[in-house]
Design an enzyme around this catalytic site. Structure first.
Site, PDB file in Angstrom:
ATOM      1  N   CYS A  17      47.109 -10.876 -68.192  1.00 16.78           N
ATOM      2  CA  CYS A  17      47.801 -10.781 -69.786  1.00 16.78           C
ATOM      3  C   CYS A  17      48.315 -12.277 -69.926  1.00 16.78           C
ATOM      4  O   CYS A  17      48.402 -13.317 -69.105  1.00 16.78           O
ATOM      5  CB  CYS A  17      48.823  -9.712 -69.715  1.00 16.78           C
ATOM      6  SG  CYS A  17      50.165 -10.192 -68.693  1.00 16.78           S
ATOM      7  N   CYS A  84      32.085 -34.396 -29.193  1.00 17.18           N
ATOM      8  CA  CYS A  84      33.312 -33.688 -28.593  1.00 17.18           C
ATOM      9  C   CYS A  84      34.043 -33.285 -29.562  1.00 17.18           C
ATOM     10  O   CYS A  84      34.101 -33.482 -30.814  1.00 17.18           O
ATOM     11  CB  CYS A  84      33.941 -34.419 -27.678  1.00 17.18           C
ATOM     12  SG  CYS A  84      34.888 -35.960 -28.247  1.00 17.18           S
ATOM     13  N   CYS A  87      35.974 -35.320 -32.234  1.00 19.98           N
ATOM     14  CA  CYS A  87      34.934 -35.743 -33.439  1.00 19.98           C
ATOM     15  C   CYS A  87      35.276 -34.680 -34.484  1.00 19.98           C
ATOM     16  O   CYS A  87      35.531 -35.332 -35.643  1.00 19.98           O
ATOM     17  CB  CYS A  87      33.523 -35.726 -32.985  1.00 19.98           C
ATOM     18  SG  CYS A  87      33.150 -37.071 -31.798  1.00 19.98           S
ATOM     19  N   ASP A 496      39.268   7.415 -43.519  1.00 20.49           N
ATOM     20  CA  ASP A 496      39.088   8.211 -44.628  1.00 20.49           C
ATOM     21  C   ASP A 496      38.201   9.364 -44.332  1.00 20.49           C
ATOM     22  O   ASP A 496      37.476   9.453 -43.261  1.00 20.49           O
ATOM     23  CB  ASP A 496      38.529   7.541 -46.015  1.00 20.49           C
ATOM     24  CG  ASP A 496      37.721   8.009 -46.982  1.00 20.49           C
ATOM     25  OD1 ASP A 496      38.489   8.886 -47.486  1.00 20.49           O
ATOM     26  OD2 ASP A 496      36.560   8.101 -47.221  1.00 20.49           O
ATOM     27  N   ASP A 690      34.598   4.164 -47.051  1.00 26.66           N
ATOM     28  CA  ASP A 690      33.152   3.945 -47.652  1.00 26.66           C
ATOM     29  C   ASP A 690      33.073   3.845 -49.024  1.00 26.66           C
ATOM     30  O   ASP A 690      32.165   3.558 -49.764  1.00 26.66           O
ATOM     31  CB  ASP A 690      32.207   5.063 -47.051  1.00 26.66           C
ATOM     32  CG  ASP A 690      32.439   6.274 -47.735  1.00 26.66           C
ATOM     33  OD1 ASP A 690      33.589   6.695 -47.805  1.00 26.66           O
ATOM     34  OD2 ASP A 690      31.635   7.016 -48.319  1.00 26.66           O
ATOM     35  N   ASP A 694      38.502   3.444 -51.483  1.00 22.48           N
ATOM     36  CA  ASP A 694      39.058   2.932 -50.291  1.00 22.48           C
ATOM     37  C   ASP A 694      39.191   1.398 -50.341  1.00 22.48           C
ATOM     38  O   ASP A 694      39.789   0.868 -49.404  1.00 22.48           O
ATOM     39  CB  ASP A 694      37.969   3.278 -49.110  1.00 22.48           C
ATOM     40  CG  ASP A 694      37.806   4.662 -49.012  1.00 22.48           C
ATOM     41  OD1 ASP A 694      38.983   5.443 -49.129  1.00 22.48           O
ATOM     42  OD2 ASP A 694      36.829   5.322 -48.686  1.00 22.48           O
TER      43      ASP A 694
END
Length: 795
Positions: A17, A84, A87, A496, A690, A694
Site C-alpha cells: 500500500c 587455493c 584466491c 502437518d 505439503d 503450510d
C-alpha cells in the site's frame, strides 16, 4: 554535494500500500547524500546518491531491514586460475566491495562464482573485468558438457606437465640419496651444471604458472599459494645457482646445491594438484548422474504424423507417444492409454506407479508396459528433473556458515606464513647457527611450503558437494549448504497431517455389509462428486464389483444421498438422515461410535427402509509414517502434529503413527505463529508440509521440509524437498546432515592440525623442504578423499 552523484533504480518487492512506499522513501531519504522517490505501482525506487557517503549495499540493507525485498539479477561464472582458498577469498572480497554488487560467493571446489547484482550499476562484463584484473580469468557459466570437456583438457595438460617434471626430476632425486645413504652414483649426477640443466626447465617452464599466479596476486595486493611456492622454490633454485657459479674458476669448491629441492617441490605440488583435480571431479558425480537420466528424443504427433525429434524441440501442448521401455521425454499428463511407470529415479519408490488418463507424468521416468499418448505441460528448464539438477547445483555452489571461518583465516594466512618464514630465517642465521646461510634457508623454505592453505579451503565445500549429491541420489533436495548444515541442529519436527502423514485422499477402511449391499452402495455413490463417494466407488472397483445403472439420484447436503438402484431405494448417510426416514439403527450404534473414535467418517447404509451395513471412510496414514516417527524419536527429536483438523481425528491419526503431542484446529494463518511459539521455547524446529496453507509455517521454521508430491508453493517456501512423499527420507536427511557436519569438522581439524603442527616442525629444522612439499600435496588429497567417504555413509 559531490559531483560524482550516481543514479540508481532499485526494484522493491513486498510493498502492499501507499504507506509502504512512503515508509521506504522516508527512510532512504534519511541516508547521507541520498534523494529517493518510491513508486508503489511500478514497485521501483529511483535513488540519487553520493557514492562517497553511501553504497548500493547500504541502500539494499536499509530496504531489507524495513522488511521489503530488493530485486537483483544473479549471474553465474566459471573462474579459472584459482589455486587455493586465499584466491577464492580474495576474489569474493573484492567483488563484494564493488558498487552495484549485493552479494558475491566464490566456490573453490566448483571453480565458480555466483553474483547478485543491480544491472543498472554494473554489468556482467564489468564483473568479469574485475576478476581478470585480479589475475584470474572468468566467463559466463558453461553448460555441463562444455565444462566437462574443459576439465578433461585441463587434466591432460596437467598430465603432460607432470610427466615432463617427473622425467627431469628423477635424476635429481638420486642426488638426495647420496646425502641420505652415502650411495655411489655416476659423477655426472653431482655436476652442478648438469643439475642446473635439469632443474631450470622444471623451475621456469613447468613451474611458470606459479610465477604468473604470484605476480598477479602481489600486483593486486594479495597473496596465495602461488606466492608461497614461487618464494620457496626460487630461494632453493637461486641459492643453488649462486653455489654453482662459485665453482667457476675454483674446481676444488664443494657447492651446497638444492636444485633437487626446487624441482621435487614443483613435481610434488603438481602431483597433488593433479590428484586433487581428479578427486574433485568425483564430487560432481551426482550432477553427472542426473544429467545422464535426461532423455534425448521424443516421439511427437504433429499434423497427424508421428516423428522422432530432439527433446529440446518439444513445446508445451505437444502430443507425444511413449512406447513400453522408453523414457518419458518431458513432464505432462496422460491423454490416452494406461501404463505403469518406474519413477524410482525421482521418488526412490521401487514399485511402478499405475497411470491412466489425466495422471501426471514426470519427464525422464521409464514407461514400463503400455503405449500411451501424453500432452507436454513442462519442457526444458521447467521440468521436474531440470529443477532437481538446478537445486543440486545451487546447493553445491552455496556456502555453509561453517565455511566462513576457513575463508576468513585463508585470507590472512599467506602473509602471516611469509612473515613466519622470514622470522625463521632471521632466527636461524642470527641465533641458531649465526652466519650459516644454508640451514636458515632450508628452514624458511620448509615453512613456506608446509603452510599452504589448500586443505583449509577444500575442507568444507568438498563435503557439502558430496553430501548434497548423495542426498539428491536418495531423493532429498537441500536448497543450499547452509540448510544442510542447520538440519543437524534440530530439536523438534512439526508435521502437518493431511497429505503429509496421511495420503491426503479418503479410502474405505471398514465395510460391514454383504456383496449385494456394496454393489447398491457403490452404484448409488457413482452419481456423487463428493471425495467420500470416489473412495467408495474405488473400493468397489478393487473388489471387482460390477456397478448398476442408477434410476434416480439426489444429494442431501450435510446428510448424505438418496438413490433408486435396480428398483431398490438406497439411503447412505448420517444418523439424522436415518431418523428423518424412520429407519431404526440403534443396533449399529456401538460400531458407529468405534469408527468415529478412530477418526473415521462412518455412514449408515439403508436399502428399502432397512439398515444393511456401515461404510467407514478415512484419510489413511502413509505406510511408512509410523516408522519415520519412530526413527525421528530415536534421534532424540520431539515430534509434534500441527493440523487444522478437529482434535478427535487428529489424535486418532497421531496415535496410529506414535506422535504424543498434537496441536489441532489451527487456522492456516495461525500455523506460522504456532511454529514461532515452539521456537520461543529455545527449540530449533523443522516444519514438514505439503499444502499452500503450510507455506507460511515452512518459511517460519528453522528448516522447512516440503513433501515433493505437494504444491509448488510449499516446495518453493521450503529449504528441503523430499521427493515422492517418502517420509523415511526425513530421518535420513537429518542423519546425512549429521554425517556431513562430522565430515567437515574432521576436515577442518586435520587441516588446522596439519598447519599448526607442520609450521613449528619446519621452523626448527626437522622437516626437509621436499618432505614438506609432499606432505602439503597429500594434505589436500586427504581432505578430498575424506569428503568422498560420505558417498559410502549408510543413511
Amino acid at each position: 554535494m559531490s559531483e560524482k552523484k550516481q543514479h540508481l533504480t532499485v526494484g522493491v518487492t513486498g510493498m502492499t500500500c501507499a504507506a509502504c512506499s512512503t515508509r521506504v522513501e522516508k527512510v532512504l531519504n534519511k541516508l547521507e547524500g541520498v534523494e529517493a522517490q518510491v513508486n508503489l505501482t511500478t514497485e521501483k525506487a529511483n535513488v540519487s546518491y553520493d557514492p562517497d557517503d553511501v553504497s548500493f549495499q547500504d541502500i539494499s540493507a536499509k530496504i531489507e531491514k524495513l522488511g521489503y525485498g530488493v530485486q537483483t539479477d544473479t549471474a553465474e561464472f566459471d573462474i579459472f586460475g584459482m589455486t587455493c582458498a586465499a584466491c577464492s577469498a580474495r576474489i569474493e572480497k573484492v567483488l563484494n566491495k564493488q558498487e552495484g554488487i549485493k552479494q558475491a560467493s566464490v566456490n573453490l571446489t566448483t571453480e565458480s562464482a555466483s553474483v547478485e547484482y543491480n544491472n543498472g550499476l554494473i554489468e556482467e562484463a564489468d564483473i568479469i573485468a574485475s576478476i581478470q584484473k585480479l589475475g584470474y580469468d572468468a566467463k559466463e557459466k558453461a553448460d555441463k558438457q562444455e565444462k566437462q570437456t574443459d576439465k578433461q583438457r585441463q587434466l591432460k595438460q596437467m598430465q603432460m606437465k607432470l610427466a615432463i617434471s617427473v622425467l627431469l626430476s628423477a635424476p635429481l632425486i638420486m642426488t638426495m640419496f647420496v646425502h641420505l645413504a652415502d650411495m655411489s652414483i655416476p659423477a655426472i649426477f653431482m655436476n652442478p651444471w648438469f643439475q642446473f640443466a635439469l632443474a631450470t626447465p622444471v623451475q621456469f617452464v613447468v613451474g611458470w604458472q606459479f610465477y604468473i599466479g604470484a605476480y598477479k596476486n602481489l600486483r593486486n595486493g594479495g597473496a596465495n599459494m602461488d606466492v608461497l611456492v614461487a618464494l620457496g622454490t626460487s630461494a632453493a633454485y637461486f641459492y643453488s645457482l649462486y653455489e654453482a657459479m662459485r665453482t667457476v674458476g675454483n674446481p676444488d669448491y664443494m657447492p651446497h646445491l638444492y636444485f633437487e629441492t626446487s624441482a621435487i617441490l614443483i613435481t610434488l605440488i603438481l602431483l597433488g594438484k593433479y590428484m586433487e583435480t581428479g578427486a574433485k571431479s568425483k564430487t560432481t558425480l551426482a550432477i553427472s548422474k542426473l544429467l545422464n537420466l535426461q532423455t534425448k528424443q521424443a516421439r511427437v504427433i504433429r499434423d497427424g504424423q508421428e516423428s522422432l525429434i530432439p527433446v529440446e524441440e518439444v513445446i508445451v501442448g505437444d502430443r507425444l507417444v511413449v512406447k513400453p521401455g522408453e523414457k518419458i521425454p518431458v513432464d505432462g499428463i496422460v491423454v490416452k492409454g494406461r501404463t505403469a511407470v518406474d519413477e524410482s529415479m525421482i521418488t526412490g519408490e521401487s514399485m511402478p506407479v499405475e497411470k491412466e488418463e489425466k495422471a501426471q507424468f514426470i519427464g525422464s521416468t521409464i514407461n514400463k508396459n503400455g503405449t500411451v499418448e501424453m500432452e507436454a505441460t513442462k519442457v526444458g528448464k521447467d521440468t521436474a528433473l531440470a529443477s532437481i539438477i538446478k537445486a543440486v547445483e545451487d546447493a553445491q555452489g552455496s556456502k555453509a556458515p561453517i565455511q566462513r571461518l576457513a575463508d576468513v583465516i585463508s585470507g590472512y594466512f599467506v602473509p602471516i606464513v611469509v612473515g613466519i618464514a622470514l622470522f625463521t630465517f632471521i632466527v636461524w642465521i642470527s641465533v641458531v647457527q649465526p652466519g650459516n646461510f644454508e640451514p636458515a634457508l632450508v628452514a624458511a623454505i620448509a615453512v613456506l611450503v608446509i603452510a599452504c592453505p589448500c586443505a583449509l579451503g577444500l575442507a568444507t565445500p568438498t563435503s557439502i558437494m558430496v553430501g548434497t549429491g548423495k542426498a539428491a541420489e536418495s531423493g532429498i533436495l537441500f536448497k543450499g549448504g547452509e540448510h544442510l548444515e542447520r538440519t543437524h541442529q534440530l530439536d523438534a519436527i512439526i508435521f502437518d497431517k493431511t497429505g503429509t502423514l496421511t495420503k491426503g485422499k479418503p479410502e474405505v477402511t471398514d465395510f460391514t455389509g454383504d456383496q449385494k449391499t456394496l454393489q447398491l452402495l457403490a452404484s448409488a455413490e457413482k452419481g456423487s462428486e463428493h471425495p467420500l463417494a470416489e473412495a467408495i466407488v474405488s473400493f468397489a472397483a478393487n473388489k471387482e464389483i460390477e456397478l448398476i445403472d442408477v434410476e434416480a439420484f439426489s444429494a442431501i447436503p450435510g446428510y448424505g444421498i438418496r438413490a433408486m438402484v435396480a428398483g431398490n431405494q438406497v439411503l447412505v448417510g448420517t444418523r439424522k438422515l436415518m431418523k428423518e426416514n424412520n429407519i431404526h439403527f440403534s443396533h449399529t450404534e456401538a460400531d458407529l461410535t468405534t469408527f468415529e473414535k478412530d477418526g473415521k467418517t462412518a455412514m449408515l447404509i439403508a436399502v428399502n427402509g432397512e439398515i444393511r451395513g456401515i461404510v467407514a471412510v478415512a484419510d489413511t496414514i502413509k505406510d511408512t509414517a509410523a516408522e519415520a516417527v519412530r526413527q525421528l524419536k530415536a534421534q532424540n527429536l520431539q515430534v509434534i502434529m500441527l493440523t487444522g483438523d478437529n482434535e478427535r481425528t487428529a489424535k486418532a491419526i497421531a496415535n496410529q503413527v506414535g506422535i504424543d503431542q498434537v496441536i489441532a484446529q489451527v487456522l492456516p494463518e495461525q500455523k506460522a505463529e504456532k511454529v514461532k511459539e515452539i521456537q520461543l521455547q529455545g527449540k530449533k524446529t523443522a516444519m514438514v508440509g505439503d499444502g499452500i496453507n503450510d507455506a507460511p509455517a515452512l518459511a517460519a521454521a528453522d528448516i522447512g521440509i516440503a513433501i515433493g508430491t505437494g504444491t509448488e508453493i510449499a516446495i518453493e517456501a521450503a529449504d528441503v524437498t523430499i521427493l515422492g512423499g517418502e517420509l523415511l527420507l526425513i530421518p535420513k536427511a537429518i542423519k546425512l546432515s549429521h554425517a556431513t557436519i562430522k565430515n567437515i569438522r574432521q576436515n577442518l581439524f586435520w587441516a588446522f592440525a596439519y598447519n599448526s603442527a607442520g609450521i613449528p616442525i619446519a621452523a626448527i629444522g626437522l622437516l626437509a623442504p621436499w618432505i614438506a612439499g609432499g606432505a602439503m600435496a597429500l594434505s589436500s588429497v586427504s581432505v578430498v578423499t575424506n569428503s568422498l567417504r560420505l558417498k559410502r555413509v549408510k543413511i
